[in-house]
Design a protein around this motif. Sequence first.
Motif, PDB file in Angstrom:
ATOM      1  N   LEU A 117      45.012  28.424  44.183  1.00 41.79           N
ATOM      2  CA  LEU A 117      46.065  29.429  44.368  1.00 41.79           C
ATOM      3  C   LEU A 117      47.110  28.871  45.309  1.00 41.79           C
ATOM      4  O   LEU A 117      46.812  28.049  46.172  1.00 41.79           O
ATOM      5  CB  LEU A 117      45.494  30.729  44.935  1.00 41.79           C
ATOM      6  CG  LEU A 117      44.946  30.703  46.368  1.00 41.79           C
ATOM      7  CD1 LEU A 117      44.979  32.103  46.969  1.00 41.79           C
ATOM      8  CD2 LEU A 117      43.538  30.152  46.410  1.00 41.79           C
ATOM      9  N   LEU A 169      44.329  36.328  50.530  1.00 40.97           N
ATOM     10  CA  LEU A 169      44.965  36.425  49.217  1.00 40.97           C
ATOM     11  C   LEU A 169      43.912  36.599  48.118  1.00 40.97           C
ATOM     12  O   LEU A 169      44.117  37.329  47.150  1.00 40.97           O
ATOM     13  CB  LEU A 169      45.819  35.187  48.939  1.00 40.97           C
ATOM     14  CG  LEU A 169      47.024  34.980  49.858  1.00 40.97           C
ATOM     15  CD1 LEU A 169      47.672  33.617  49.604  1.00 40.97           C
ATOM     16  CD2 LEU A 169      48.060  36.090  49.675  1.00 40.97           C
ATOM     17  N   LEU A 170      42.787  35.916  48.284  1.00 37.60           N
ATOM     18  CA  LEU A 170      41.726  36.001  47.278  1.00 37.60           C
ATOM     19  C   LEU A 170      41.082  37.375  47.246  1.00 37.60           C
ATOM     20  O   LEU A 170      40.551  37.802  46.220  1.00 37.60           O
ATOM     21  CB  LEU A 170      40.653  34.940  47.574  1.00 37.60           C
ATOM     22  CG  LEU A 170      41.055  33.520  47.176  1.00 37.60           C
ATOM     23  CD1 LEU A 170      40.187  32.498  47.882  1.00 37.60           C
ATOM     24  CD2 LEU A 170      40.962  33.342  45.661  1.00 37.60           C
ATOM     25  N   GLY A 214      49.490  33.201  45.618  1.00 36.27           N
ATOM     26  CA  GLY A 214      48.432  34.200  45.607  1.00 36.27           C
ATOM     27  C   GLY A 214      48.776  35.494  44.897  1.00 36.27           C
ATOM     28  O   GLY A 214      47.961  36.412  44.865  1.00 36.27           O
ATOM     29  N   THR A 216      46.742  35.753  41.665  1.00 32.34           N
ATOM     30  CA  THR A 216      45.328  35.429  41.868  1.00 32.34           C
ATOM     31  C   THR A 216      44.369  36.593  41.604  1.00 32.34           C
ATOM     32  O   THR A 216      43.370  36.417  40.890  1.00 32.34           O
ATOM     33  CB  THR A 216      45.120  34.864  43.287  1.00 32.34           C
ATOM     34  OG1 THR A 216      46.082  33.821  43.492  1.00 32.34           O
ATOM     35  CG2 THR A 216      43.729  34.311  43.457  1.00 32.34           C
ATOM     36  N   ASP A 228      44.038  31.316  52.339  1.00 40.14           N
ATOM     37  CA  ASP A 228      43.398  31.713  51.071  1.00 40.14           C
ATOM     38  C   ASP A 228      42.571  33.009  51.100  1.00 40.14           C
ATOM     39  O   ASP A 228      42.748  33.853  50.212  1.00 40.14           O
ATOM     40  CB  ASP A 228      42.504  30.582  50.545  1.00 40.14           C
ATOM     41  CG  ASP A 228      43.304  29.424  49.984  1.00 40.14           C
ATOM     42  OD1 ASP A 228      44.541  29.549  49.918  1.00 40.14           O
ATOM     43  OD2 ASP A 228      42.697  28.407  49.610  1.00 40.14           O
ATOM     44  N   PRO A 229      41.649  33.150  52.065  1.00 44.65           N
ATOM     45  CA  PRO A 229      40.729  34.291  51.938  1.00 44.65           C
ATOM     46  C   PRO A 229      41.413  35.648  51.770  1.00 44.65           C
ATOM     47  O   PRO A 229      41.039  36.428  50.905  1.00 44.65           O
ATOM     48  CB  PRO A 229      39.905  34.221  53.236  1.00 44.65           C
ATOM     49  CG  PRO A 229      39.890  32.761  53.551  1.00 44.65           C
ATOM     50  CD  PRO A 229      41.270  32.273  53.176  1.00 44.65           C
ATOM     51  N   LEU A 253      33.310  35.581  50.714  1.00 40.52           N
ATOM     52  CA  LEU A 253      33.896  35.486  49.376  1.00 40.52           C
ATOM     53  C   LEU A 253      32.833  35.458  48.281  1.00 40.52           C
ATOM     54  O   LEU A 253      31.748  34.903  48.456  1.00 40.52           O
ATOM     55  CB  LEU A 253      34.760  34.226  49.274  1.00 40.52           C
ATOM     56  CG  LEU A 253      35.958  34.136  50.219  1.00 40.52           C
ATOM     57  CD1 LEU A 253      36.674  32.783  50.041  1.00 40.52           C
ATOM     58  CD2 LEU A 253      36.942  35.278  49.988  1.00 40.52           C
ATOM     59  N   HIS A 297      39.105  28.882  46.515  1.00 36.18           N
ATOM     60  CA  HIS A 297      39.418  28.339  47.842  1.00 36.18           C
ATOM     61  C   HIS A 297      39.094  26.845  47.887  1.00 36.18           C
ATOM     62  O   HIS A 297      39.909  26.027  48.331  1.00 36.18           O
ATOM     63  CB  HIS A 297      38.605  29.119  48.882  1.00 36.18           C
ATOM     64  CG  HIS A 297      38.830  28.690  50.298  1.00 36.18           C
ATOM     65  ND1 HIS A 297      40.088  28.513  50.839  1.00 36.18           N
ATOM     66  CD2 HIS A 297      37.953  28.410  51.302  1.00 36.18           C
ATOM     67  CE1 HIS A 297      39.960  28.137  52.111  1.00 36.18           C
ATOM     68  NE2 HIS A 297      38.687  28.063  52.408  1.00 36.18           N
ATOM     69  N   GLN A 309      35.773  33.513  44.040  1.00 37.00           N
ATOM     70  CA  GLN A 309      36.797  33.407  45.090  1.00 37.00           C
ATOM     71  C   GLN A 309      36.585  32.137  45.900  1.00 37.00           C
ATOM     72  O   GLN A 309      37.537  31.419  46.232  1.00 37.00           O
ATOM     73  CB  GLN A 309      36.734  34.642  46.004  1.00 37.00           C
ATOM     74  CG  GLN A 309      37.133  35.934  45.301  1.00 37.00           C
ATOM     75  CD  GLN A 309      36.830  37.168  46.133  1.00 37.00           C
ATOM     76  OE1 GLN A 309      35.795  37.259  46.785  1.00 37.00           O
ATOM     77  NE2 GLN A 309      37.743  38.139  46.108  1.00 37.00           N
TER      78      GLN A 309
END
Lengths: 798, 175
Positions: free
Chosen positions: B113, A18-19, B116, B119, A15-16, B100, B108, B104
Amino acid sequence: MSTRSFGTRVKRNVDPKLLKGEGSFIDDLDLPGVLHAAFVRSPFARAKIKSVDTDYARSMDGVMAIYTCDNIGNLDMELPLLIPHDCMNDARTQRTLARDDVYHVGQAVVMVVAINRYLAEDAALMVDVDYEPMDVEVDIEKAILPDAPLVHPTHPGNIAADLTQISGDPESAFARAEHVTKIRVEVERSTAAPMETRSVAAYYDKISGALTVWDGTQAPLTVRGGLASIFEIDEDKVRVIAPDVGGGFGQKVMFPHPDELLVPLAAMELGLPVKYIEDRRENFISSNQERKQIHHIELYATKDGDVIGLKDFFLHDTGAFIPYGIAIAQVASTSIAGPYRIPNIHVQFQAVYTPTVTITPYRGCGRPQACFAIERAMDQLAEELGIDRFEIRRRNLISDDQFPYPREGLIFADGLPVTMDSGQYFKALDLIEEKIDVRNFPKMQEEARSQGKYLGLGLAYYVEGTGLGPYEGGHIKIHPITGKVYVNTGLSGQGQGHDTVFAQIVADQLGVNVEDVILTEGDSGAYDWGVATFASRAAVVSGNAIHKTALIVRKKTIKAAANMLEVDEDQIELRDGHAWVSNSNRSVSLAAVATATNPLRYAFNEAAKAATQFAPASRHDGPALDEGQAPGLEATDYYSPPAATWAYGVHAAIVEVDEITCETKIKKYALVHDCGNMINPTIVEGQVMGGVAQGIAGAMYEKVEFDDDGNISNANFVDFVIPYATEIPKVEMYHLETPTPLNPLGVKGVGEAGCIATAATIASGLTDALREFGNPKFRSTPITPSMIHEVISSSSSG
Amino acid sequence: MKMIRNLPSANSFGQTSKVSLTVNGTNVEKEVSVRMLLSDFIRHELGLTGTHVGCEHGICGACTVIIDGKSSRSCTLLAVQADGIDLRTIESVANKDGSLHPIQEAFHECHALQCGYCTPGFIMNIVSEFENNEKIDTTDEGIRELIAGNLCRCTGYANIIEAVRDAAEKLQKKR
């Protein structure tokens, strides 16, 4: 093992990045000097090409190369038939670039390569192709008539394939039946529409002769094998990488789309990196689609609703070509009896060529169509016999003690006989009946009616053959410096969270944190045995391969640690990244164990000192490695499923229709599903929810529309209506976990589950809601407000 | 934060014009083709590839950035229209130490997501809404409306709705 991570809601490792916008999708790759490809595509559904003039385009600024069928060497060919089957006679596949004929609007005719995309598109516009258009028929029921124009002159009646499968003794069951229900259902064509369109980039290194291809594909190893074979170079000289891929849903499993060959060709010829990023319109007119089928299904029953025979004949639109063989129609055929015993089945399909975009699997792959046919038929049978819809299903479900339940004679898309392996079908139905609150529904319906709203309860049951072979592999290595665990597998991810679920499997065996397990997938340079991501198979097939591999590495680790700590193996526990002596504070880190198992000459750090040949820990009488022993903590193993494992579930909805606007609102949507043991319930729920959203899209909104000339009239996101958050309801999800006996982890696939029963559920609900308007049946999808308006207005005026 | 690239590029072609703007707090001056889309400028001229392109016609919202404080589609603007603007992209959202942003973080936490790709567009839209509204309507319907300009093909939106609510509640508590 202190805590078990299998079965828990671990957050995703991926995730991180992509975020933060740090993903690496293909168009994000920084390839210095990259050239851009654009295509000239056919504006006609069927035409003869009289001439192609590229002279002017070739002279334009920035143009580096123009490819037609005349200058692509041995790529000027019909592309491979990926999945052959005897029922196809002389199966037609697309040519890399059209020669003499075009077969659908959007077929690639010319590829232009220029220094940027703008100039490539300019030049593509200036390529002059002279076509002679021909008559076309895009309606599959008309396309099979004797005087219909032919897509391929080789195929009379436009029939691409014709297959009958029989289970039991249908003829005698049909003769014995006391009641017959016959209906026709139709499911419309849709498209996967992944948010990232298809894309490919390539670079050829002349010095080493190595071709590197970045492909937004679900099947990097298939692409690698295909490229090596078509270009006639060693597999080891081709590296295919699927980096971050922005959704696939089946569209990205087919290989090759023409660009996947032509971009590497251009890269080899021009000596510079080349990329092609499909635009959204191209995704509609040239990337593969699915769904259109028309079923004529007949249920042969006793008076009390025991279905003893099923007959189904269906037409399957395969588009202009059939490169993926009959996979979709075969999955539909073999799923047609759903979760019901129905021991006698006669199912036939004809795949029909139409001058339209080629059909290959889109999430669901024939299952939504089969589910729509059988479930609409069960509702109809219930109505005709005066039996409640839940009850008619209860009378026919396979019971727990009947598993494994074979359907002899039906061959699934993996070439193996269908056997439903396990499940609790009754329990799932009971649970959904309770959760949708059937008892209170009539009261709700009545109350709504008094306010001018029409409520209906929809119900549909589905099964899903998942986890198909042939096999996948796993490779695991514990890193000697960091103690981190590196895992490889050959298939690729498009958002399913493989990096996390595979890490959970490994973490449990090796006693490490999930974050310390690092997955590389979809890179033939990292691992090159395996198949692809499709048919809800990654968790089942790669998951079990990785599990088996982890067991081997665990054993090696324990053995080495026992040796280092001078205790018996059964006294070693693996947890927190260390091997511990049970009930003591003595331990050694996995990094140290990994280092110690690699006999060293040079001491590069403290741990390495213990592994050098003069260190006490590595003293031995013979060679540093025994015969047959390998250095390090590393292993590779494979899993090859004996057969598909069958997941299942049941959906129910309460829908509300507004008499004036004809809008359908989903007031409540609940489902029960069973994918065996869940590795990560959060990820399972995400998969199911995404599937439901695509199911609702197909049920109520999405349809690829063709005009009579074969043009897609809604090839954009304005007119092809993908639901936003405002259209997708909250979904209540209930899990059953019946482990499959077919694999060590007891898991079944779940990727496609959500989309299968949705259309049948909505149609069932709308039928229930609008009964008083002439008892409409809703046997085609998508069900739009216009269709509902027609029902309401024709009933009131009549 | 990813560094802005400043190299001559094959994308400077035909008639060009100079644009001068602020990108994630840094002044940028560039000669750009008058035909170039803002999304291409951001991605391929500045090298800020977190802004994605999904449909090229303003429907999917994957290319959403913040222009002068408001969420905007970068695929339906030309780079030359960006002269003088203050532009913020997904690369500016996380904290300087790489941790983050609360939105964000909520994505998570809530598994909001999958692939992604969409996103960053969602995040930029939500960041802008949070900055421009004193109070966020955290009912399901309110959040659905808030994100109704962005398409997601993977998640079915349920977890995105949860993430927005989660972030809104945490951020509004802070205020």
